[in-house]
Design a protein around this motif. Structure first.
Motif, short mmCIF file in Angstrom:
data_model
loop_
_atom_site.label_atom_id
_atom_site.label_comp_id
_atom_site.label_asym_id
_atom_site.label_seq_id
_atom_site.Cartn_x
_atom_site.Cartn_y
_atom_site.Cartn_z
N UNK A 104 0.24 4.43 -9.41
CA UNK A 104 -0.93 3.70 -9.92
C UNK A 104 -1.06 2.52 -8.98
N UNK A 105 -2.20 2.41 -8.31
CA UNK A 105 -2.29 1.44 -7.23
C UNK A 105 -1.21 1.77 -6.21
N UNK A 106 -0.44 0.77 -5.77
CA UNK A 106 0.61 1.00 -4.78
C UNK A 106 1.99 1.15 -5.40
N UNK A 107 2.06 1.14 -6.73
CA UNK A 107 3.37 1.16 -7.41
C UNK A 107 3.62 2.56 -7.99
#
Lengths: 336, 336
Positions: free
Chosen positions: A11-14
């Motif tokens: 999710x996003x960069x995580x």
């Protein structure tokens, strides 16, 4: 042994979710050519072995006697969506062997296909046994029992010859004694037997490379895999990965999903068999993982990989249709 | 760091699925009293922090100004089922503040409650934004913005004061700088911020033991947690674990689920906060895990454990209603 992370979602960069698992890639002799994680762990193959559970249907002469069509034979190996074409075909098949939907002893569940399930709710129709994704496999077992003059009632019991027959066929293909392995009940009510992952891979390697099998077994597999290759819709249905892959590859890359994160494949060109299990049972992770292994083994052509791109790295969208992340192969599996 | 197996499912006597994860149990000072796995890992708390996202609604004076009922305040902290009582209450609340359902900027999805979803299909009603399980949280954000004379359009954007306010409140409670942490979009469209699991546990410890907080914050938490304790149905709904637990415990054991395997709890008697995340995102595993931790910490009374027995060790049935296995705490969590 701690299995490696095979698939992750971002999710996003995580990284938000991580899916561990094991994969075995075997040849027909049982030699393990590639492996991730514990390939000897006992795994319930669930529906991923239906191709082999259908062997008695052909080898008993039942499929020939009742002149089963390719669509019917593919349904015997299916986890179908219960779209109208699936249930109509199973229904007509049962009538042709002198039975009807009531002969099925699987439980009822709503169609896997959302549109079909919604249409049934709209019409206030309750799901029946024929909508069970396994009803084609059950029709196949009934057909064999009928052909051999057995009492079809109670055919789902472990002791019934309809079950004993596939224990023998699968045990033979996998090189294991099925009666010495732990067992329980599957979702549809028939027995399910926990097998070493490597033995499941070996069984599918022998599907992929049947040359050393007895002629009758090889002919039966030829009959079954041709039917699946011709009728990939009947094996699963609209929007389903098994159908999408085999629409592209036919039986060159024969794949089958099983509940709780299982996938199997038989690769005709290389003679290899694959079996994989996601530790936590997540279906979507198993889908990303099988595609990643197929790519790593060179089993998919460039145009096939392109056609399946959104499946190899699955976008995740939210309720506003914003892409919030992806599901992708983790480092252990990624070949990019 | 490899997180331990917290929950497992058995089929017959064989473990079929394994769920790893991390759990942090903190006191209000941020001291970690118990931990499983990597309690410093960055985790998206998703909906498990809604109680704290509702702080600005009370602290701004909006809840008082609009005389929000306990039911409305509980809905502001909810992931509701979109049962008629949920959506009717949100709808009437929006009208009372001079807005309507169209002011909601979350996306639409089918009600979480199967019966309500099926009834909508029967009536050929498409799900609207109000059916989003987060519509109560969105109504709360709209209420605060309205009270403060802000433009409510675009309130879901990260830069809008409606979002900035809860960043401050949660950052303060958790002891982190929310603007330095990675973020993305949540399912409903508002920002979601990845936080160390331990900091989420600490925030809930301060909900459980608000004595050292400024009086206004303590009063706001008192107001919010009373409402949740009074109206556990509004926080989730029929058949939902959050509702079932708080129907038994009221706000003595305040719990909240979050998507992708998150759970939080605030234990009023011991002043502890709990945050947990299942690595693979499986909701059912998070439910078994939170109950196991609550039991280990002595937070549930004997009669409450008995009432929740089928949730602590969840039977798994097949389509014939045969129990094929169980979902249960793994050795790392089990206290039997």
């Amino acid at each position: 042994m701690t299995n490696p992370i095979l698939v992750e979602t971002l999710r996003g960069d995580v990284v938000e979710n991580r899916h561990r698992g094991a994969i075995a890639v075997s040849d027909a002799s049982g030699r393990l050519l590639h492996g991730w994680g514990d390939s000897e762990a006992l795994v319930y193959p669930r529906s991923a072995i239906k191709t082999l559970q259908a062997l008695p249907l052909v080898e008993s002469g039942a499929a020939g006697h009742y002149r089963l069509s390719a669509a019917e034979l593919a349904l015997a190996c299916s986890s179908h969506n219960a779209e109208p074409e699936h249930t109509r075909t199973v229904h007509d098949w049962l009538l042709r062997i002198g039975l009807d939907d009531d002969a099925l002893e699987c439980g009822a569940h709503a169609p896997l296909h959302d549109g079909t399930a919604a249409a049934m709710i709209e019409k206030r129709q309750a799901p029946g046994r024929i909508h069970n994704n396994c009803s084609g496999k059950h029709a196949g077992m009934l057909t064999t029992a009928r052909h051999l003059g057995e009492d079809t009632r109670g055919y789902i019991a472990r002791e019934h010859p309809a079950q004993q027959r596939w224990f023998d066929a699968l045990g033979d293909m996998a090189g294991v004694d099925m009666r010495r392995l732990p067992w329980s009940y599957d979702g549809c009510g028939i027995p399910v037997i926990a097998m070493p992952l490597s033995s499941i891979a070996r069984a599918f390697a022998r599907v992929a490379a049947p040359d050393d099998l007895p002629a009758a077994r090889g002919d039966a597999l030829e009959h079954i895999t041709s039917a699946i290759g011709e009728q990939p819709f009947m094996v699963a249905g609209s929007g389903r990965l098994c159908t999408e892959i085999m629409r592209l590859t036919g039986r060159r890359v024969l794949v089958k999903t099983g509940a709780d994160g299982v996938y199997t494949a038989a690769l005709r060109q290389s003679g290899l068999g694959i079996a994989l299990k996601i530790d936590d049972g997540t279906r979507e992770a198993a889908e990303v993982a099988i595609l990643a292994v197929l790519r790593r083994l060179g089993a998919l052509q460039v145009d096939e990989v392109e056609a399946l791109a959104a499946r190899c790295r699955m976008p995740i969208t939210n309720t506003l249709d914003v892409v919030t992340g992806h599901r992708r192969p983790a480092a252990a599996l990624d070949d990019d």
